[in-house]
Design a protein around this motif. Sequence first.
Motif, mmCIF file in Angstrom:
data_model
loop_
_atom_site.group_PDB
_atom_site.id
_atom_site.type_symbol
_atom_site.label_atom_id
_atom_site.label_comp_id
_atom_site.label_asym_id
_atom_site.label_seq_id
_atom_site.Cartn_x
_atom_site.Cartn_y
_atom_site.Cartn_z
ATOM 1 N N ILE A 1 55.405 35.671 48.519
ATOM 2 C CA ILE A 1 54.144 35.574 47.785
ATOM 3 C C ILE A 1 54.158 36.575 46.632
ATOM 4 O O ILE A 1 54.580 37.722 46.798
ATOM 5 N N LYS A 2 53.717 36.141 45.485
ATOM 6 C CA LYS A 2 53.620 37.015 44.322
ATOM 7 C C LYS A 2 52.176 37.448 44.147
ATOM 8 O O LYS A 2 51.285 36.616 43.932
ATOM 9 N N ILE A 3 51.929 38.740 44.268
ATOM 10 C CA ILE A 3 50.574 39.275 44.127
ATOM 11 C C ILE A 3 50.510 40.111 42.851
ATOM 12 O O ILE A 3 51.357 40.972 42.614
ATOM 13 N N GLU A 4 49.502 39.862 42.057
ATOM 14 C CA GLU A 4 49.344 40.586 40.799
ATOM 15 C C GLU A 4 48.624 41.918 41.017
ATOM 16 O O GLU A 4 48.347 42.314 42.151
ATOM 17 N N ALA B 1 36.314 43.557 45.157
ATOM 18 C CA ALA B 1 37.717 43.680 44.753
ATOM 19 C C ALA B 1 38.365 42.302 44.800
ATOM 20 O O ALA B 1 37.993 41.452 45.611
ATOM 21 N N SER B 2 39.321 42.084 43.929
ATOM 22 C CA SER B 2 40.005 40.792 43.897
ATOM 23 C C SER B 2 41.417 40.965 43.365
ATOM 24 O O SER B 2 41.749 41.966 42.724
ATOM 25 N N VAL B 3 42.238 39.956 43.650
ATOM 26 C CA VAL B 3 43.598 39.958 43.134
ATOM 27 C C VAL B 3 44.078 38.507 43.036
ATOM 28 O O VAL B 3 43.740 37.669 43.880
ATOM 29 N N SER B 4 44.826 38.206 42.005
ATOM 30 C CA SER B 4 45.408 36.876 41.847
ATOM 31 C C SER B 4 46.760 36.822 42.554
ATOM 32 O O SER B 4 47.459 37.839 42.669
ATOM 33 N N ILE C 1 40.310 33.760 50.684
ATOM 34 C CA ILE C 1 41.027 33.117 49.581
ATOM 35 C C ILE C 1 40.095 32.140 48.879
ATOM 36 O O ILE C 1 39.393 31.359 49.514
ATOM 37 N N SER C 2 40.104 32.203 47.563
ATOM 38 C CA SER C 2 39.360 31.254 46.745
ATOM 39 C C SER C 2 40.289 30.785 45.635
ATOM 40 O O SER C 2 40.489 31.500 44.638
ATOM 41 N N GLY C 3 40.882 29.614 45.833
ATOM 42 C CA GLY C 3 41.843 29.128 44.850
ATOM 43 C C GLY C 3 43.072 30.000 44.812
ATOM 44 O O GLY C 3 43.763 30.184 45.814
ATOM 45 N N ALA D 1 46.765 42.574 51.420
ATOM 46 C CA ALA D 1 47.978 42.085 52.070
ATOM 47 C C ALA D 1 47.824 40.590 52.281
ATOM 48 O O ALA D 1 46.726 40.101 52.566
ATOM 49 N N ALA D 2 48.910 39.855 52.126
ATOM 50 C CA ALA D 2 48.886 38.403 52.309
ATOM 51 C C ALA D 2 50.085 37.985 53.151
ATOM 52 O O ALA D 2 51.199 38.491 52.969
#
Length: 405
Positions: free
Chosen positions: A322-325, A334-337, A370-372, A389-390
């Motif tokens: 998984i690629k986390i930005e 808080a959020s992350v793409s 997760i949203s999209g 963490a994902a």
Amino acid sequence: MLDVKKIVYNCFIILISICAVSPVYSQDKGPWNLEQLFKVPSFEKTEKASQDGVSGILYESLPVNNNRVQVFAYYSTPKGKVPEGGWPAVVCIHGGGGTAFYEWVKKWNKNGYAAISMDLEGHYPIREVEADKKSPRISTENPGPIRVGTFEDFDKPIKQQWYYNAVAQVILAHSLIRSFPEVNADKVGITGISWGGILTSTVMGIDDRFKFAIPVYGCGFLPGSDGKQGKRIKPGKHTEVVNTYYDGSAYFSNVKIPVFWVNGINDPHFPLPSTKQSLQAVKGDVTIKYQLGMVHGHKPGWEPKEIYAFANSILKNGIPLIKIEKPKSKGNKASVSFRSEKEVKKVEFIYTKDSGEWSKRKWKKSQANISGSKINAQIPEGAICAFFAAIDEDNLMVSSDYMQF
């Protein structure tokens, strides 16, 4: 009246004299002679410390004080037919108290890689009293320097220092393994655990033949950090030598290959800020795994399945992790793409309300969703630092970098 020609001539002679007594040193690649280290070292097989399924090797390294130095290593390839172009391969660098590990070589073999693991302190991986773990290891016939604390031989001439020679021995191991006809020389990576992670952080910025790097625990930016390594590097010349020649931060600007940083959240030797600075300084693509409750050791350092999945994604057309930005925060949100070729089945928000020494902070998990292509979480009241963490459908976990509030 000044004789200009004579002055220029004398200055030229002085400059030549200085160059003659000064070590060859390239600021971007350090004091090592890479032309020399990129040549294939001579080697011989040995039956000492023999283990089933792997070969024992003694290969030549740089002489120290005009004395010959040989490095013991285990080497092996996967079972079965050699693929077209040769096996991908990896160079494995042990940590403090470690040695050449045949188990580590076999672990990589099972994942489809040729591998070499060497002892960087002049030993065979056998003890004088085999049943006693405190018994000293048996030296090779031509041993090199041993590690003296945390760079505590910094006052010696550089070519007599352990870390200088350890770096050279790692690069020579790379030159050796890529020379074997069953190995694909264009598909070799490097990984190291603890001190091996420090060495990986250095070598990946010096030896540009590697295709990926996986430092486990160890990193750069050590002097001044609040981990055990940083506390032992004294201010003054000690720090100057480490920062100038050895710490990965001196060479991170050269690193353009993919790097996978793996560390325990509460690691006592390598605090998260040092890892964060390191991963921000390299120029290649970065993947992170901050693991809650990760014990410091060799086996815990080579066990994570993500290590082999990462290598496969680089050298064997495997599915990427998984690629986390970079994560963001606004108010109490808080959020992350992210992006992933596999289903992401679980996400977490891991945070701490503690300040002070990083290894002593307590971390907790809270809900994320997760949203999209985004992961969102509410920042718990009082949290001062957190990361996402994902986990994908194969239970492979990666992290975002941490953020501070």
